[in-house]
Design a protein around this motif. Structure first.
Motif, PDB file in Angstrom:
ATOM      1  N   LEU A 121      32.260  48.871  45.670  1.00 45.87           N
ATOM      2  CA  LEU A 121      32.928  47.702  46.229  1.00 45.87           C
ATOM      3  C   LEU A 121      33.454  46.793  45.120  1.00 45.87           C
ATOM      4  CD1 LEU A 121      33.043  46.070  49.193  1.00 45.87           C
ATOM      5  CD2 LEU A 121      31.736  44.503  47.772  1.00 45.87           C
ATOM      6  N   ILE A 122      32.602  46.503  44.129  1.00 44.09           N
ATOM      7  CA  ILE A 122      33.009  45.614  43.033  1.00 44.09           C
ATOM      8  C   ILE A 122      34.091  46.275  42.179  1.00 44.09           C
ATOM      9  CG2 ILE A 122      32.195  44.407  40.967  1.00 44.09           C
ATOM     10  CD1 ILE A 122      29.592  43.899  42.310  1.00 44.09           C
ATOM     11  N   PHE A 125      37.428  45.798  43.727  1.00 44.27           N
ATOM     12  CA  PHE A 125      37.983  44.455  43.517  1.00 44.27           C
ATOM     13  C   PHE A 125      38.487  44.284  42.094  1.00 44.27           C
ATOM     14  CE2 PHE A 125      35.236  42.926  47.185  1.00 44.27           C
ATOM     15  CZ  PHE A 125      36.318  42.767  48.036  1.00 44.27           C
ATOM     16  N   ILE A 126      37.728  44.818  41.113  1.00 38.64           N
ATOM     17  CA  ILE A 126      38.155  44.716  39.708  1.00 38.64           C
ATOM     18  C   ILE A 126      39.527  45.367  39.536  1.00 38.64           C
ATOM     19  CG2 ILE A 126      37.701  45.537  37.355  1.00 38.64           C
ATOM     20  CD1 ILE A 126      34.739  45.224  37.894  1.00 38.64           C
ATOM     21  N   TRP A 127      39.682  46.552  40.100  1.00 37.01           N
ATOM     22  CA  TRP A 127      40.939  47.280  39.935  1.00 37.01           C
ATOM     23  C   TRP A 127      42.059  46.689  40.763  1.00 37.01           C
ATOM     24  CZ3 TRP A 127      42.788  50.778  36.591  1.00 37.01           C
ATOM     25  CH2 TRP A 127      41.876  51.327  35.686  1.00 37.01           C
ATOM     26  N   ARG A 128      41.705  45.990  41.834  1.00 37.75           N
ATOM     27  CA  ARG A 128      42.719  45.260  42.596  1.00 37.75           C
ATOM     28  C   ARG A 128      43.412  44.249  41.685  1.00 37.75           C
ATOM     29  NH1 ARG A 128      43.788  44.221  47.999  1.00 37.75           N
ATOM     30  NH2 ARG A 128      44.488  42.089  47.844  1.00 37.75           N
ATOM     31  N   PHE A 129      42.576  43.553  40.933  1.00 39.81           N
ATOM     32  CA  PHE A 129      43.136  42.583  39.997  1.00 39.81           C
ATOM     33  C   PHE A 129      43.983  43.287  38.936  1.00 39.81           C
ATOM     34  CE2 PHE A 129      42.749  40.268  35.941  1.00 39.81           C
ATOM     35  CZ  PHE A 129      43.487  39.155  36.278  1.00 39.81           C
ATOM     36  N   LEU A 130      43.449  44.388  38.413  1.00 40.55           N
ATOM     37  CA  LEU A 130      44.161  45.109  37.356  1.00 40.55           C
ATOM     38  C   LEU A 130      45.496  45.643  37.827  1.00 40.55           C
ATOM     39  CD1 LEU A 130      41.759  45.189  35.296  1.00 40.55           C
ATOM     40  CD2 LEU A 130      42.636  47.452  34.816  1.00 40.55           C
ATOM     41  N   ILE A 132      47.255  44.714  40.456  1.00 40.74           N
ATOM     42  CA  ILE A 132      48.191  43.694  40.929  1.00 40.74           C
ATOM     43  C   ILE A 132      48.692  42.822  39.778  1.00 40.74           C
ATOM     44  CG2 ILE A 132      48.419  41.622  42.373  1.00 40.74           C
ATOM     45  CD1 ILE A 132      46.565  42.978  44.390  1.00 40.74           C
ATOM     46  N   GLY A 134      47.135  42.855  36.105  1.00 40.39           N
ATOM     47  CA  GLY A 134      46.930  43.311  34.733  1.00 40.39           C
ATOM     48  C   GLY A 134      47.966  44.309  34.259  1.00 40.39           C
TER      49      GLY A 134
ATOM     50  N   PHE B  29      39.720  42.803  30.689  1.00 39.91           N
ATOM     51  CA  PHE B  29      40.672  42.026  31.481  1.00 39.91           C
ATOM     52  C   PHE B  29      40.003  41.007  32.388  1.00 39.91           C
ATOM     53  CE2 PHE B  29      44.524  44.028  30.313  1.00 39.91           C
ATOM     54  CZ  PHE B  29      45.514  43.227  30.845  1.00 39.91           C
ATOM     55  N   ILE B  30      38.991  41.449  33.142  1.00 37.07           N
ATOM     56  CA  ILE B  30      38.393  40.475  34.061  1.00 37.07           C
ATOM     57  C   ILE B  30      37.631  39.405  33.284  1.00 37.07           C
ATOM     58  CG2 ILE B  30      38.270  41.977  36.095  1.00 37.07           C
ATOM     59  CD1 ILE B  30      35.244  42.223  35.483  1.00 37.07           C
ATOM     60  N   PRO B  45      48.420  37.255  32.042  1.00 42.43           N
ATOM     61  CA  PRO B  45      47.114  37.901  32.232  1.00 42.43           C
ATOM     62  C   PRO B  45      46.656  38.734  31.034  1.00 42.43           C
ATOM     63  CG  PRO B  45      48.792  38.984  33.553  1.00 42.43           C
ATOM     64  CD  PRO B  45      49.438  37.777  32.943  1.00 42.43           C
ATOM     65  N   PHE B 210      26.891  48.751  49.822  1.00 42.72           N
ATOM     66  CA  PHE B 210      27.545  47.661  50.541  1.00 42.72           C
ATOM     67  C   PHE B 210      27.479  47.850  52.052  1.00 42.72           C
ATOM     68  CE2 PHE B 210      31.605  46.643  52.693  1.00 42.72           C
ATOM     69  CZ  PHE B 210      31.407  45.273  52.818  1.00 42.72           C
ATOM     70  N   ILE B 229      29.952  38.994  47.341  1.00 41.83           N
ATOM     71  CA  ILE B 229      31.262  39.122  46.716  1.00 41.83           C
ATOM     72  C   ILE B 229      32.315  39.496  47.753  1.00 41.83           C
ATOM     73  CG2 ILE B 229      32.597  40.584  45.136  1.00 41.83           C
ATOM     74  CD1 ILE B 229      30.361  40.361  43.177  1.00 41.83           C
ATOM     75  N   PHE B 233      35.577  37.268  48.677  1.00 39.90           N
ATOM     76  CA  PHE B 233      36.932  37.783  48.584  1.00 39.90           C
ATOM     77  C   PHE B 233      37.684  37.658  49.892  1.00 39.90           C
ATOM     78  CE2 PHE B 233      38.541  39.883  44.794  1.00 39.90           C
ATOM     79  CZ  PHE B 233      37.510  39.623  43.932  1.00 39.90           C
ATOM     80  N   TRP B 240      42.355  34.353  41.978  1.00 39.78           N
ATOM     81  CA  TRP B 240      41.585  35.046  40.943  1.00 39.78           C
ATOM     82  C   TRP B 240      40.735  34.111  40.086  1.00 39.78           C
ATOM     83  CZ3 TRP B 240      41.129  39.812  42.113  1.00 39.78           C
ATOM     84  CH2 TRP B 240      42.179  40.504  42.723  1.00 39.78           C
ATOM     85  N   LEU B 244      37.358  36.047  39.892  1.00 43.13           N
ATOM     86  CA  LEU B 244      36.977  36.825  38.703  1.00 43.13           C
ATOM     87  C   LEU B 244      35.597  36.467  38.144  1.00 43.13           C
ATOM     88  CD1 LEU B 244      40.404  37.222  36.880  1.00 43.13           C
ATOM     89  CD2 LEU B 244      39.150  38.907  38.205  1.00 43.13           C
ATOM     90  N   LEU B 247      33.027  38.386  39.951  1.00 42.94           N
ATOM     91  CA  LEU B 247      32.986  39.799  39.592  1.00 42.94           C
ATOM     92  C   LEU B 247      32.220  40.008  38.289  1.00 42.94           C
ATOM     93  CD1 LEU B 247      36.570  41.124  40.421  1.00 42.94           C
ATOM     94  CD2 LEU B 247      34.478  41.354  41.739  1.00 42.94           C
TER      95      LEU B 247
END
Lengths: 295, 276
Positions: A121-122, A125-130, A132, A134, B29-30, B45, B210, B229, B233, B240, B244, B247
């Motif tokens: 799940l996490i 979400f991390i890759w969603r940011f990347l 979209i 990153g 990145f995050i 970013p 989950f 989380i 979301f 973000w 972030l 996360l």
């Protein structure tokens, strides 16, 4: 003689050791499985609501009149095939490269394995940011066109987006299994091959791969069963979108049950899902058995 | 020849390091973006933050009640996994040592159950859980984990115990040792390696799971890390600067756990896969 007798008997201590765990298991796994099988023949839509018996019509509907379920099955098959191949190829290559290394094996192994310890799940979400924010930024910096497209916004690229995330997560796990298998090969074989003047490629094809065949079987089927049941990465990464194009069968069942509250119909899908997974597993057992006879 | 080998090692090493850096890119990145303002995240970013905004973390810790969810995740994981070991190991021992029809039935059911996908039982499970008063309770969730974990735990112990010689137990029995003492003082210590493997595999599963907790726990103060989380979301989709930090904090405990035990974990995974 008496001791033997005592240990090998079904007595009170046998039941104390086996029963508590089994009762809990029966209550939360077997009982729901049987109840679910019963629901699959009804139109049940929720706790406290009436359910009427409809025979096999739920099953007929899944198989003949549910394009979304069919699409999710096709996605699952395509996705499974792709990640089984890619993850194994990358995991195996990493293992080959790392075991050939004279130094730095440990830290590299840790880094490639790292994504595995984080929940799907996490990761989603991390890759969603990347995907979209990153990647488009990197693409703009380095002038790479392919990166600047919105990956999750289009059916074709969203498929490869989910593949990318899942391969990134799982390749390191397979790598660990492959490394263990490669290290267990008798070192004398390599020395002998070296003396005979064998090339790197023929050592790989004629010594390494045949000798780690059991690990290859394990990794293929491990990936197969994970990918086929994939839920959480997709749930958080794409939510099945765009337009249901990345909806896995597991997510389709979830939506049917908890989004549309069609519990009876969802149960029929769940039974079919179990049957499909069981068929895959029986296939796996047969392949593994025939391998054991050979070696 | 020696020189060529040297050059090959160097090239291989740099290629792998480069690949490792690409693998770590998502975490980089995050992390760098978690301390930026929202507009800075959107505009740049890829670059390092101009000012480090720790208040992102302060807000996130409060919004997701971070310490409460960390506590919930810890309690649920520690108790579930301990009970799996406590119920699974003596059961597997008896199933191996007492060859009988009953043992065969138990073992066959456990192995067959490993095939069942969770999605196939989740709908009726919620109903069973609600009848048994297991909903919205940490203890209830722990109970369900123990039930689901039992088959894999017994399976792994079963395979291992078959390789443990029987003579030790026999001589202990001749000395008049009780069954419970025999197991806990003689057999269980011999199972250390497989116990470590089981603890690692089940911890990764329970900690990261989950779907199951999302069906069992509703109250806000019972949420685990993945649940919290996900809820966060749902509320702040694509905000973000708020998301972030959660996360980063969400992955931190399990990453620290992994890095401090990495030797055991990687070994345990390799062993678990060969047995499974």
């Amino acid at each position: 003689m008496k001791a033997e007798h005592k240990l090998k008997n079904i007595n009170i201590s046998y039941w104390i050791a086996t029963l508590p765990g089994f009762l809990i298991f029966a209550g939360v796994v077997l009982l729901p499985l049987i109840i679910g099988f019963g629901y699959s023949f009804t139109t049940w839509t929720g706790i406290g609501k009436q359910a009427s018996f409809v025979g096999f019509s739920n099953y007929v509907r899944v198989l003949s009149n549910d394009p979304k379920a069919l699409a999710s099955l096709l996605f699952t098959a395509r996705f499974t095939l792709t990640v089984v191949l890619l993850s194994n190829i990358i995991g195996f290559s990493l293992a080959l490269a790392i075991t050939a290394l004279a130094w730095g094996q440990g830290p590299l192994r840790v880094i490639f394995f790292l994504p595995n310890v984080i929940g799907g799940l996490i990761l989603g979400f991390i890759w969603r940011f990347l995907l979209i924010n990153g990647l488009p930024a990197i693409g703009a910096l380095m002038h790479i066109q392919a990166f600047t497209t919105p990956w999750l916004g289009d059916a074709a690229t969203a498929f490869w987006g989910t593949v990318l995330v899942y391969v990134w997560k799982t390749a390191g796990y397979l790598m660990v299994i492959y490394i263990a298998a490669l290290l267990s090969i008798d070192q004398n074989l390599f020395d002998a091959a070296h003396i005979d003047g064998a090339k790197t490629l023929s050592v790989l094809l004629h010594i390494k791969i045949p000798l780690i065949m059991p690990a290859i079987t394990v990794c293929l089927f491990l990936m197969l069963s994970w990918a086929f049941k994939l839920f959480d990465v997709i749930f958080s990464l794409t939510g099945g979108g765009p337009f249901g194009s990345t909806e896995s069968f597991a997510l389709n069942i979830y939506n049917e049950a908890f989004l549309y509250n069609n519990y009876g119909y969802a149960s029929a899908k769940a039974v079919l899902f179990t049957v499909l997974v069981a068929i895959l597993t029986l296939f796996q057992v047969r392949v593994t058995k025939s391998r054991e006879v050979q070696s | 020849m020696r020189q060529r080998e040297h050059a090959f090692q160097l090239v291989l090493f740099f290629l792998l390091v480069l690949l490792a850096l690409i693998f770590l890119l998502p975490f980089y990145f995050i992390t760098i973006n978690s301390v930026k303002s929202f507009s800075e995240i959107i505009k740049t970013p890829a670059s390092l933050p101009t000012t480090i905004r720790f208040e992102n973390y302060r807000i996130a810790i409060r919004q997701v009640s971070f310490f409460q969810m960390l506590f919930n995740s810890l309690v649920i994981t520690v108790f579930s996994v301990s009970l799996m070991v406590l119920f699974g190991s003596p059961a597997a021992w008896k199933l191996v040592r007492v060859p009988s029809k009953v043992s065969t039935i138990f073992f066959t059911l456990y192995v067959a159950a490993m095939v069942i996908p969770f999605q196939s039982v989740m709908v009726p499970l919620v109903k069973v859980a609600s009848e048994a008063q297991l909903l919205d309770s940490r203890l209830g969730l722990i109970c369900i984990y123990v039930g689901f974990g039992q088959s894999f735990t017994v399976f792994l112990y079963h395979g291992f115990i078959k390789t443990v010689p029987y003579e030790l137990e026999e001589s202990a029995l001749l000395d008049g040792c009780s069954d419970a003492r025999l197991f806990f003082s003689i057999v269980f210590p011999l199972l250390k390696t497989i116990t470590v493997t089981i603890i690692i595999l089940q911890t990764l599963w329970v900690w990261n799971d989950f779907l199951l907790p999302s069906l069992i726990l509703y109250a806000k103060d019972l949420q685990t890390i993945p649940l919290s989380i996900n809820r966060f979301f749902g509320q702040y989709k694509n905000q973000w600067d708020k998301a972030l930090p959660t996360l980063v904090m969400g992955i931190l405990p399990i990453v620290v756990f992994f890095l401090s035990l990495q030797r055991f974990m990687i070994q345990g995974i390799a062993e678990g896969a060969v047995k499974g």
